[in-house]
Design a protein around this motif. Structure first.
Motif, PDB file in Angstrom:
ATOM      1  N   PRO A 146     -72.935 -80.833 -51.080  1.00  0.00           N
ATOM      2  CA  PRO A 146     -73.855 -80.028 -50.276  1.00  0.00           C
ATOM      3  C   PRO A 146     -74.065 -80.689 -48.921  1.00  0.00           C
ATOM      4  O   PRO A 146     -74.206 -81.910 -48.836  1.00  0.00           O
ATOM      5  N   GLU A 147     -74.057 -79.895 -47.880  1.00  0.00           N
ATOM      6  CA  GLU A 147     -74.241 -80.432 -46.530  1.00  0.00           C
ATOM      7  C   GLU A 147     -75.597 -81.109 -46.391  1.00  0.00           C
ATOM      8  O   GLU A 147     -75.742 -82.078 -45.648  1.00  0.00           O
ATOM      9  N   THR A 148     -76.591 -80.626 -47.142  1.00  0.00           N
ATOM     10  CA  THR A 148     -77.936 -81.185 -47.041  1.00  0.00           C
ATOM     11  C   THR A 148     -78.011 -82.621 -47.521  1.00  0.00           C
ATOM     12  O   THR A 148     -78.763 -83.421 -46.985  1.00  0.00           O
ATOM     13  N   THR A 149     -77.203 -82.982 -48.533  1.00  0.00           N
ATOM     14  CA  THR A 149     -77.257 -84.350 -49.066  1.00  0.00           C
ATOM     15  C   THR A 149     -76.016 -85.159 -48.728  1.00  0.00           C
ATOM     16  O   THR A 149     -76.084 -86.379 -48.662  1.00  0.00           O
ATOM     17  N   GLY A 150     -74.872 -84.488 -48.565  1.00  0.00           N
ATOM     18  CA  GLY A 150     -73.621 -85.185 -48.335  1.00  0.00           C
ATOM     19  C   GLY A 150     -73.103 -85.918 -49.559  1.00  0.00           C
ATOM     20  O   GLY A 150     -72.116 -86.624 -49.484  1.00  0.00           O
ATOM     21  N   ARG A 151     -73.761 -85.749 -50.706  1.00  0.00           N
ATOM     22  CA  ARG A 151     -73.338 -86.420 -51.942  1.00  0.00           C
ATOM     23  C   ARG A 151     -72.390 -85.531 -52.729  1.00  0.00           C
ATOM     24  O   ARG A 151     -72.697 -84.372 -53.004  1.00  0.00           O
ATOM     25  N   VAL A 152     -71.254 -86.085 -53.108  1.00  0.00           N
ATOM     26  CA  VAL A 152     -70.271 -85.344 -53.894  1.00  0.00           C
ATOM     27  C   VAL A 152     -70.888 -84.907 -55.213  1.00  0.00           C
ATOM     28  O   VAL A 152     -71.498 -85.708 -55.919  1.00  0.00           O
TER      29      VAL A 152
ATOM     30  N   LEU B 203     -57.806 -80.569 -42.431  1.00  0.00           N
ATOM     31  CA  LEU B 203     -58.517 -81.784 -42.047  1.00  0.00           C
ATOM     32  C   LEU B 203     -59.007 -82.517 -43.279  1.00  0.00           C
ATOM     33  O   LEU B 203     -59.215 -81.925 -44.335  1.00  0.00           O
ATOM     34  N   SER B 204     -59.232 -83.812 -43.174  1.00  0.00           N
ATOM     35  CA  SER B 204     -59.673 -84.590 -44.324  1.00  0.00           C
ATOM     36  C   SER B 204     -61.133 -84.308 -44.684  1.00  0.00           C
ATOM     37  O   SER B 204     -61.554 -84.563 -45.785  1.00  0.00           O
ATOM     38  N   GLU B 205     -61.895 -83.802 -43.763  1.00  0.00           N
ATOM     39  CA  GLU B 205     -63.268 -83.410 -44.064  1.00  0.00           C
ATOM     40  C   GLU B 205     -63.557 -82.128 -43.308  1.00  0.00           C
ATOM     41  O   GLU B 205     -63.337 -82.044 -42.122  1.00  0.00           O
ATOM     42  N   THR B 206     -64.038 -81.117 -43.994  1.00  0.00           N
ATOM     43  CA  THR B 206     -64.258 -79.825 -43.372  1.00  0.00           C
ATOM     44  C   THR B 206     -65.601 -79.267 -43.787  1.00  0.00           C
ATOM     45  O   THR B 206     -65.922 -79.219 -44.962  1.00  0.00           O
ATOM     46  N   LYS B 207     -66.382 -78.831 -42.801  1.00  0.00           N
ATOM     47  CA  LYS B 207     -67.619 -78.114 -43.122  1.00  0.00           C
ATOM     48  C   LYS B 207     -67.267 -76.641 -43.281  1.00  0.00           C
ATOM     49  O   LYS B 207     -66.588 -76.064 -42.450  1.00  0.00           O
ATOM     50  N   ILE B 208     -67.718 -76.055 -44.371  1.00  0.00           N
ATOM     51  CA  ILE B 208     -67.426 -74.655 -44.657  1.00  0.00           C
ATOM     52  C   ILE B 208     -68.602 -73.820 -44.142  1.00  0.00           C
ATOM     53  O   ILE B 208     -69.727 -74.000 -44.605  1.00  0.00           O
ATOM     54  N   PRO B 209     -68.363 -72.927 -43.182  1.00  0.00           N
ATOM     55  CA  PRO B 209     -69.459 -72.150 -42.608  1.00  0.00           C
ATOM     56  C   PRO B 209     -70.222 -71.365 -43.669  1.00  0.00           C
ATOM     57  O   PRO B 209     -69.636 -70.797 -44.581  1.00  0.00           O
ATOM     58  N   GLU B 210     -71.537 -71.359 -43.536  1.00  0.00           N
ATOM     59  CA  GLU B 210     -72.445 -70.557 -44.354  1.00  0.00           C
ATOM     60  C   GLU B 210     -72.458 -70.911 -45.835  1.00  0.00           C
ATOM     61  O   GLU B 210     -73.060 -70.201 -46.630  1.00  0.00           O
TER      62      GLU B 210
END
Length: 110
Positions: free
Chosen positions: A49-55, A93-100
């Motif tokens: 989750p983008e909010t925590t960044g924890r896998v 990319l090795s790290e990607t933020k997924i919109p929405e």
């Protein structure tokens, strides 16, 4: 178990089948992997989750689809395309933020 297999149990068993030892927990599996730019069959795809960044979720890349154990009860193993899962084409990319979705996807391999 009676409720099925969880995501890290699936990757743990898949790797054990080919004599590769993985930690049992998704976040510990992530810690021993390295980022990649492109996925190869057998690579692990982690979500946080983008909010925590924890896998908190791991999937196995088959070469065309993600193989995952669902979080919903009863837990089932299914194949989905990256686009079906996240609504976008497979990132390179090795790290990607997924919109929405409030997720960060990490593409990892050994």
């Amino acid at each position: 178990s009676d409720s099925g297999i969880d995501c890290s149990g699936l990757s743990y068993r898949a790797y054990a089948h080919v004599q590769r030892l993985l930690p049992r927990d998704a976040k510990d599996q992530w810690k021993i992997c390295r980022p990649v730019d492109r996925l190869k069959p057998g690579d692990l795809v982690f979500a946080a989750p983008e909010t925590t960044g924890r896998v908190n979720h791991v999937m196995v890349w088959s070469g065309k689809t993600l193989i995952e154990a669902t979080d919903a009860e009863p837990r089932v193993v299914r194949e989905v395309t990256f686009e079906e899962k996240y609504g976008i084409a497979l990132p390179t990319l090795s790290e990607t933020k997924i919109p929405e979705t409030h997720l960060i996807v990490y593409l990892r391999s050994f």
